[in-house]
Each structure stands twice: as C-alpha cells, then as structure tokens.
Write an enzyme that holds these catalytic residues in place. Structure first.
Site, PDB file in Angstrom:
ATOM      1  N   GLU A  70       0.773  -1.082  -0.043  1.00  0.00           N
ATOM      2  CA  GLU A  70      -0.047  -0.168   0.051  1.00  0.00           C
ATOM      3  C   GLU A  70       0.778   1.261   0.078  1.00  0.00           C
ATOM      4  OE1 GLU A  70      -2.990   0.515  -0.423  1.00  0.00           O
ATOM      5  OE2 GLU A  70      -4.270  -1.114   0.386  1.00  0.00           O
ATOM      6  N   GLU A  77       1.376   6.512  -6.875  1.00  0.00           N
ATOM      7  CA  GLU A  77       0.401   7.598  -7.097  1.00  0.00           C
ATOM      8  C   GLU A  77       0.864   8.962  -6.905  1.00  0.00           C
ATOM      9  OE1 GLU A  77      -3.490   4.994  -5.529  1.00  0.00           O
ATOM     10  OE2 GLU A  77      -2.808   6.733  -4.454  1.00  0.00           O
TER      11      GLU A  77
END
Ligand SMILES: Nc1ncnc2c1ncn2[C@@H]1O[C@H](COP(=O)(O)OP(=O)(O)OP(=O)(O)O)[C@@H](O)[C@H]1O
Length: 123
Positions: A70, A77
C-alpha cells in the site's frame, strides 16, 4: 569541499527518513489506516485463538507486506500526480496497475486469513 558524512551517520539519517515516511503513511493514508486496523484485529484474533508460531510468522509477514505494498502504491500515485497532474490515460493505467498489484496480494492475504481462522471458527 564539504566533508563527507560517515557511513554510520548516513545510515542513522536514512532510518530517520524511513520512520518519517512510515509515520506519514499511517497518519495520512486512509488505505494504510484500514490495513493497519485489520492488522490489529487479526493480531487480537491470533492471541484469542492461540495460533501457532508458524501461523504467527505467516500472519505477521502478510500484514507487513500488504502495508508495504500500500505504501509503494501511494508513492507511485504521488509520483504520477507530480509528473502529470492533469488527466492522462497513461497515468490512469499506471495507477490501475499499482492498485492491481496491491489487490492481488490482498486476495492472497484474505485466503491466508481464511486458512488460519476458518477451521478455528468452525471447530
Ligand atoms: N491523472 C489521471 N489520469 C487518468 N486517470 C486517473 C488519473 N488519476 C486517477 N485516475 C484514475 O482514477 C483511479 C483512482 O485514482 P486515485 O489517484 O484517486 O487513486 P485511489 O485508488 O483512489 O487512491 P487513494 O484513495 O489512495 O488516494 C486510478 O486508478 C485511475 O484509474
């Protein structure tokens, strides 16, 4: 010429940056907070069901890997938004691929959870 810092000082600084990154992930990223909460719940379940040493090792690794993935997804991102803040099909694809990688491991993690706990719940 600036004096080069020692290997030891550089390592200590790197650990400090890594702590800062982990703190930022835990305090600002909803997806990491969800995984962390699930991690705490299954840790409590581990004590409750008195899971074996092997199960503890596998469970701990799965929790750590999903949170690390994650974190990498979040970093990807951030890079994508930094290099191209506007909408672009390639940025969408890059983000989808990174999210897909997390999803693959999340499915495996759910399977591991079922393998460890379903027999105990059904016993
Ligand atoms: N710049 C962009 N160009 C094209 N598509 C994008 C872009 N940004 C996001 N998307 C699409 O929207 C989806 C969600 O992107 P977003 O950055 O909101 O990620 P997220 O999974 O909601 O992450 P988080 O909730 O952790 O911030 C991406 O997987 C991608 O399909």
């Amino acid at each position: 010429m600036a004096k080069k810092e020692s290997f030891f000082i550089n390592r200590v600084k790197s650990v400090g940056y890594a702590f800062k990154g982990a703190y930022l992930l835990l305090t600002t990223e909803a997806s990491i907070q969800v995984q962390f909460s699930i991690g705490i719940l299954v840790t409590i379940a581990g004590f409750y069901f008195n899971i074996s040493t092997t199960e503890w090792i596998i469970q701990t690794l799965v929790i750590a890997i999903i949170m690390a993935l994650e974190g990498v997804n979040t970093a990807i991102e951030e890079i994508a938004d930094f290099i191209h803040p506007e909408q672009h099909p390639k940025i969408g694809l890059i983000k989808d691929l990174a999210a897909g990688a997390v999803f693959i491991f999340a499915v495996a993690a759910a399977c591991v959870g079922c393998i460890i706990y379903l027999p105990k719940l059904l016993a």
